[in-house]
Design a protein around this motif. Structure first.
Motif, mmCIF file in Angstrom:
data_model
loop_
_atom_site.group_PDB
_atom_site.id
_atom_site.type_symbol
_atom_site.label_atom_id
_atom_site.label_comp_id
_atom_site.label_asym_id
_atom_site.label_seq_id
_atom_site.Cartn_x
_atom_site.Cartn_y
_atom_site.Cartn_z
ATOM 1 N N LEU A 19 -26.727 -20.475 0.746
ATOM 2 C CA LEU A 19 -26.900 -19.039 0.561
ATOM 3 C C LEU A 19 -27.115 -18.433 1.943
ATOM 4 O O LEU A 19 -28.133 -18.697 2.600
ATOM 5 N N LEU A 57 -32.706 -17.654 -4.818
ATOM 6 C CA LEU A 57 -32.270 -19.042 -4.671
ATOM 7 C C LEU A 57 -33.259 -19.993 -5.338
ATOM 8 O O LEU A 57 -32.857 -20.945 -6.013
ATOM 9 N N ALA A 69 -28.160 -27.370 -2.167
ATOM 10 C CA ALA A 69 -28.596 -26.009 -1.858
ATOM 11 C C ALA A 69 -29.159 -25.913 -0.448
ATOM 12 O O ALA A 69 -29.842 -26.819 0.033
ATOM 13 N N VAL A 71 -29.982 -22.781 2.995
ATOM 14 C CA VAL A 71 -30.175 -21.406 3.427
ATOM 15 C C VAL A 71 -29.681 -21.268 4.864
ATOM 16 O O VAL A 71 -29.946 -22.122 5.715
ATOM 17 N N TRP A 273 -25.698 -11.353 -2.862
ATOM 18 C CA TRP A 273 -26.941 -10.580 -2.884
ATOM 19 C C TRP A 273 -26.827 -9.109 -2.514
ATOM 20 O O TRP A 273 -27.766 -8.333 -2.747
ATOM 21 N N ALA A 295 -29.843 -15.124 -8.464
ATOM 22 C CA ALA A 295 -29.776 -16.484 -8.988
ATOM 23 C C ALA A 295 -28.509 -16.690 -9.818
ATOM 24 O O ALA A 295 -27.833 -17.726 -9.688
ATOM 25 N N TYR A 298 -25.430 -16.875 -7.483
ATOM 26 C CA TYR A 298 -25.402 -18.144 -6.750
ATOM 27 C C TYR A 298 -24.953 -19.279 -7.665
ATOM 28 O O TYR A 298 -24.093 -20.101 -7.291
#
Length: 308
Positions: A19, A57, A69, A71, A273, A295, A298
């Motif tokens: 993300l 997330l 996952a 960031v 987002w 969420a 994603y």
């Protein structure tokens, strides 16, 4: 000076489902309608927004997001998110480039003073990210200066045992845009991407991961991977960037990439987002609904990639 590529056999690497929220100048402008220099209060509000996106997330993970996952977040507004991601055991990528620049410029310090490496060491990310724009039709001298800078960054990072994630944008020149218009992405961007990768490698830039604009055809994706792995670079990976594409286009890019050996996931930001965060900033969406929408988006792209 060229950096020698690895000659070890390729290893199976996990997918990265990142993300991306390292946006700074563009985020302040498009979501908050602010321009630099920002006040401390404005900067704090942007930081709060990034915390809200990160909560999305976390909600996706609670709802069963697939492994991988991660960031991508900046120090300027996202330092607390970066530390929370590190504490949660998520993959962490952080940028070192200054936002909103035409050519690669460091956010902190210069290539010669090492200040930027001190910032990297302070957060200890899994991947150090650099965004660059390039096109073989751009100014030759500026291209070479950028390539030399990327080669120096590569060397410094690899000597420090760190990995480079290079986000490559290949926008059209004015002439290319005039001649091809909307056909540029399909007809010309793929071979230009291959050429830029080759040029950068020849100058000594050696990313561990290439963050690539989406491709509509599998054969184009295969050629981009081949360029990224040429010269014995067997372990180099590619991931798809979102480029604020709409859902249908991004779904297509992800499905193409998922079927090509060498692509290992995505790094998607604004498509996930931007709309819910903008609605929240305008007072049209509460925090819980904003988190839920982030969420859900994603998870949609993670499932699209894994089910392709």
């Amino acid at each position: 000076m060229s950096t020698a590529p690895t000659t070890t056999p390729a290893t199976v690497a996990p997918d990265l489902l990142i993300l991306a929220m390292d946006h700074r100048e563009s985020l302040a402008r498009t979501v908050y309608d602010w321009r630099d220099p920002l006040t401390d209060e404005q900067a704090a509000r942007i930081a709060d927004g990034k915390q809200l996106v990160f909560a999305g997330l976390r909600a996706a993970l609670d709802r069963g997001a697939p492994a991988g996952a991660g960031v991508l977040v900046d120090e300027r507004y996202g330092a607390s998110v970066a530390r929370a991601a590190r504490g949660a055991g998520l993959s962490l990528a952080m940028p070192i480039e200054r936002s909103g620049q035409e050519w690669f410029t460091l956010e902190y310090g210069s290539l010669s003073d090492g200040q930027w490496l001190e910032h990297v060491a302070d957060f200890d990310p899994d991947y150090v990210k650099v965004l660059v724009r390039d096109n073989p039709g751009f100014d030759l001298r500026a291209r070479r200066e950028q390539q030399d800078a990327l080669a120096q960054v590569t060397g410094e990072l690899h000597r420090a045992g760190r990995r480079l994630l290079l986000e490559l944008l290949v926008p059209p020149t004015p002439e290319q845009h005039e001649n091809l218009g909307d056909d540029y992405d399909r007809a010309l961007r793929p071979p230009l991407t291959e050429q830029v990768i080759t040029d950068m490698q020849g100058a000594g830039a050696a990313p561990d991961i290439w963050k690539i604009e989406g491709l509509d055809l599998a054969e184009d994706a295969e050629r981009v991977v081949a360029a990224a792995r040429q010269g014995g670079r067997h372990d180099v990976r590619c991931v798809v960037l979102g480029r604020d594409a709409d859902q249908s286009q991004l779904n297509r890019w992800l499905r193409v990439a998922a079927g090509v050996d060498g692509f290992h996931g995505f790094a998607i930001g604004r498509t996930i987002w931007e709309k819910p965060l903008l609605a929240h900033v305008r007072g049209e969406l509460d925090e819980a609904s904003t988190i839920d929408q982030v969420a859900t988006a994603y998870l949609h792209y993670a499932d699209t990639y894994h089910s392709a």
